[in-house]
Scaffold this active site. Structure first.
Site, PDB file in Angstrom:
ATOM      1  N   TYR A 136       1.010  -1.149  -0.128  1.00 45.49           N
ATOM      2  CA  TYR A 136      -0.192  -0.034  -0.347  1.00 45.49           C
ATOM      3  C   TYR A 136       0.789   1.582   0.321  1.00 45.49           C
ATOM      4  O   TYR A 136       0.138   2.453   0.244  1.00 45.49           O
ATOM      5  CB  TYR A 136      -0.978  -0.245   0.700  1.00 45.49           C
ATOM      6  CG  TYR A 136      -2.276  -1.444   0.641  1.00 45.49           C
ATOM      7  CD1 TYR A 136      -3.525  -0.830   0.284  1.00 45.49           C
ATOM      8  CD2 TYR A 136      -1.464  -1.870   1.663  1.00 45.49           C
ATOM      9  CE1 TYR A 136      -4.452  -1.812   0.273  1.00 45.49           C
ATOM     10  CE2 TYR A 136      -2.602  -3.541   1.994  1.00 45.49           C
ATOM     11  CZ  TYR A 136      -4.044  -3.623   1.609  1.00 45.49           C
ATOM     12  OH  TYR A 136      -5.096  -4.123   0.970  1.00 45.49           O
ATOM     13  N   HIS A 150      -4.778   6.170  -0.078  1.00 41.60           N
ATOM     14  CA  HIS A 150      -4.934   5.493   1.458  1.00 41.60           C
ATOM     15  C   HIS A 150      -4.204   6.183   2.028  1.00 41.60           C
ATOM     16  O   HIS A 150      -4.351   6.179   3.587  1.00 41.60           O
ATOM     17  CB  HIS A 150      -6.047   4.645   1.432  1.00 41.60           C
ATOM     18  CG  HIS A 150      -7.511   5.003   1.141  1.00 41.60           C
ATOM     19  ND1 HIS A 150      -7.857   5.933   1.811  1.00 41.60           N
ATOM     20  CD2 HIS A 150      -8.073   4.157   2.078  1.00 41.60           C
ATOM     21  CE1 HIS A 150      -9.792   5.889   1.889  1.00 41.60           C
ATOM     22  NE2 HIS A 150      -9.567   4.696   2.193  1.00 41.60           N
TER      23      HIS A 150
END
Length: 664
Positions: free
Chosen positions: A503, A508
């Protein structure tokens, strides 16, 4: 049946059944009988088409069955000239008015009525098709859901008595004003025949005006001077139900109903006025109305085995209808009064201000206000209007609300449920106290109450599991949050993101990126602490705690709350660092309080601490001005151009954070 042919639906190369056929009508039915045969045949085909797939069944339903059924209903309506057709419209109270009118008319003959809350074109067609020439009355609930809708509905219904309850703000966004809503609903009166009767609310100027120019008979009702049926002595103070005195033709008629709240007076009078229009003695009409119970989920009182009474008004969450709910609670007598507010609708202006306004007004009449749903955290700002003994809570879904209310409620409480049936299904807050609930889904898309849904309860293991182990009460959680430890950090910077290397450099995770920059510049190392990674930055006035929760974004609040309880900091010590899909890439905004803006990580944090007073630094991650927020985009590597802008935004965010902590 020579008037049917088969036509390919298209596609089907890789799946033979995906594009088999759809039936189309190639000629006008020669008679009503032909149309009936066609519909019956298509129904049998649809029932036997389970192996074909949803696409073909949907095509049969919408492209063939419904259009033909509407055509048949229009043809069949011409055979019902001896049936008195009553059309009911209005922004509120239609279904309850219909149930009372039906009960009254059954004293005089055979009655057909639209079922449940059905009030759209196809619902009307169904009941007309089911009506027989031998019936005496047909009662239709009619929805003016958008401009021009009545232009199709009324020629099919062709009512002889038109009943209008009130003009509010339902469908306000579609129409733009109450006057436009009134103009559409007023078509019900203009379509009546010369010997028809208009039943109008004399207390609503927009409804009363509908009678201007009407040549037929007009029966008015209300408290206004000169109304055909005039009401006085209206009383409703829970646990007592609505009662009043109705005057008609020089005589008084006392009436005791089973309804909760003075606002039902309009529906009661509309039903009685319809009785007058139909030639039924008012004394008999009053007897019939007295026996009619509240419609399900329309200010319906239900009591749990442990002595908690719920007033279920969880079908429509119209913002403009809240004053009637609050007026009922203001007059009610109960040990404690609690309001649960779900998804609100039919308002104009900012959603955030509406939820705060709803909370402020609720606190005038209730001991606690519980917000549920996607906008719940916006309602937390109403806490500033709460007195010491009052609570304002917010939860993103019904299950979490049910868990909290398991601790909050006690025997003797009066709980008002106000929300949208489709969005919230708040009725489960009652159902879970009478038996196991198997389904906690929000926005399931079913236009029905959970009461009638087979998924509400079942015999599976999931259904029989307890709701949850009892947790500390919300009062104790709040108290612990407010009691700061003497060694608490000066500030707690919380980066929102997903754990894991995959990620890295995703939209995000910009919250993590900002904290990593601070740690790198100051030579800090990250250490594991429960479900979070932490680093400490010391300076002359104290210290700053950097926190990267290690649960998924949606569970940020859960991780942070556990850490706060072990390390002794409160919500007011925190600053959240988050991404914002609605801001251009690299743009930085500081917000000191407010709702979650749709960010699920922020939402979980506000819900965990039950406050909206947590400062936030937001870094824009939108790829373009019209960027559509998607889950895939938020967890995928950012494009190079976006990444470079976001990197600049992260550097700016670092400076803003250090300034908030007064670190040079």
């Amino acid at each position: 049946m020579g008037f049917l042919r088969l036509q390919p639906l298209g596609g089907g190369g890789e799946n033979l059944w995906a594009g088999v056929v759809v039936l189309r009508c190639t000629a006008q039915p020669r008679s009503t009988y032909d149309c009936m045969i066609m519909i019956r045949s298509l129904t049998r085909i649809g029932e036997g088409a389970g192996h074909i797939g949803a696409r073909v069944r949907s095509a049969l339903e919408w492209r063939v069955y419904r259009p033909l059924h509407l055509r048949y209903a229009a043809m069949w309506r011409a055979q019902l000239n001896g049936v008195a057709v009553i059309g009911i419209t209005g922004s509120a109270g239609k279904t309850s008015t219909k149930s009372m009118i039906t009960a009254i008319l059954r004293q005089a003959g055979k009655v057909r009525q639209t079922s449940g809350t059905g009030n759209r074109l196809f619902h009307v067609a169904e009941i007309i098709a089911a009506t027989r020439p031998s019936d005496d009355f047909c009662v239709l609930e009619l929805s003016a859901e958008r401009p021009g809708y009545f232009d199709r509905l009324l020629p099919l219904a062709r009512p002889t008595i038109g009943v209008v309850t009130t003009v509010g703000e339902d469908q306000y966004k579609a129409f733009g004003s109450r006057e436009a809503i009134a103009a559409e609903k007023g078509k019900l009166i203009t379509c009546l025949p010369a010997d028809g009767t208009a039943v109008l609310n004399a207390d609503d100027p927009l409804v009363r005006r509908m009678g201007e120019g009407f040549k037929g008979r007009i029966v008015t009702y209300g408290a206004a001077e000169g109304a055909t049926l005039q009401v006085r002595d209206v009383r409703s103070q829970w646990p007592e139900r609505l009662s009043c005195t109705v005057s008609f033709d020089g005589q008084d008629y006392p009436l005791q109903t089973q309804f909760c709240g003075k606002h039902w007076t309009t529906s009661v009078l509309a039903a009685l006025a319809t009785a007058v229009a139909a030639g039924i003695p008012l004394a008999k009409a009053c007897e019939a109305v007295a026996a009619v119970p509240p419609v399900r989920a329309r200010m319906e009182p239900v009591t749990t085995p442990d002595g908690i009474t719920f007033i279920r008004d969880d079908w429509k969450g119209a913002f403009w209808g809240l004053p009637t709910v609050f007026a009922f609670l203001r007059d009610a007598t109960a040990a404690r009064k609690i309001v649960v507010i779900g998804t609100l609708a039919d308002y104009h202006g900012s959603a955030r201000t509406k939820y705060v306004a709803a909370g402020r007004e609720a606190l005038q009449v209730a001991d606690a206000v519980v917000f549920v749903g996607e906008m719940a955290t916006a309602g937390l700002r109403a806490r500033k209007f709460a007195k010491a003994h009052q609570r304002v809570l917010a939860f993103p879904d019904v299950r979490q609300a049910a868990q909290a209310m398991d601790n909050l409620l006690r025997p003797g409480d009066l709980v008002m449920l106000k929300g949208s049936g489709i969005a919230d299904h708040l009725g489960r807050l009652y159902h879970v106290r009478t038996g196991p609930v198997a389904c906690w889904q929000m926005r399931c898309g079913k236009d029905m109450l959970c009461d009638a849904c087979s998924h509400l309860r079942d015999d599976s293991a999931a259904a029989n599991r307890p709701l949850a182990a009892k947790k500390p009460s919300m009062e104790s959680v709040a108290a612990a949050s407010e009691a700061r430890n003497a060694a608490a950090p000066l500030k707690v910077f919380v980066g929102i993101g997903n754990p894991g290397e995959k990620y890295h450099n995703t939209p995000h995770n910009v919250g993590f990126s900002v904290l990593d920059l601070i740690a790198e510049r100051n030579g800090l190392s990250w250490e594991g602490c429960g479900r979070a990674k932490v680093a400490q930055l010391k300076h002359k006035d104290g210290k700053v705690l950097l926190v990267k929760p290690q649960d998924q974004v949606n569970n940020t609040g859960k991780s942070l709350l556990a850490l706060s309880q072990s390390m002794g900091f409160a919500a007011g010590d925190c600053v959240l660092v988050q991404d914002d899909i609605h801001l251009p890439a690299g743009t930085v905004r500081v917000r000191m309080q407010g709702g979650d803006g749709g960010h699920l990580g922020v939402r979980s944090t506000l819900v965990a601490f039950q406050t909206s007073d947590i400062p936030r630094i937001k870094i824009g991650v939108a790829a373009a001005a019209n960027q559509v927020p998607t889950a895939d985009y938020l967890v995928s590597p950012m494009p190079a151009m976006v990444s470079s802008k976001v990197r600049e935004g992260c550097n700016t965010a670092v400076e803003r954070l250090l300034k908030l902590a007064e670190i040079e």
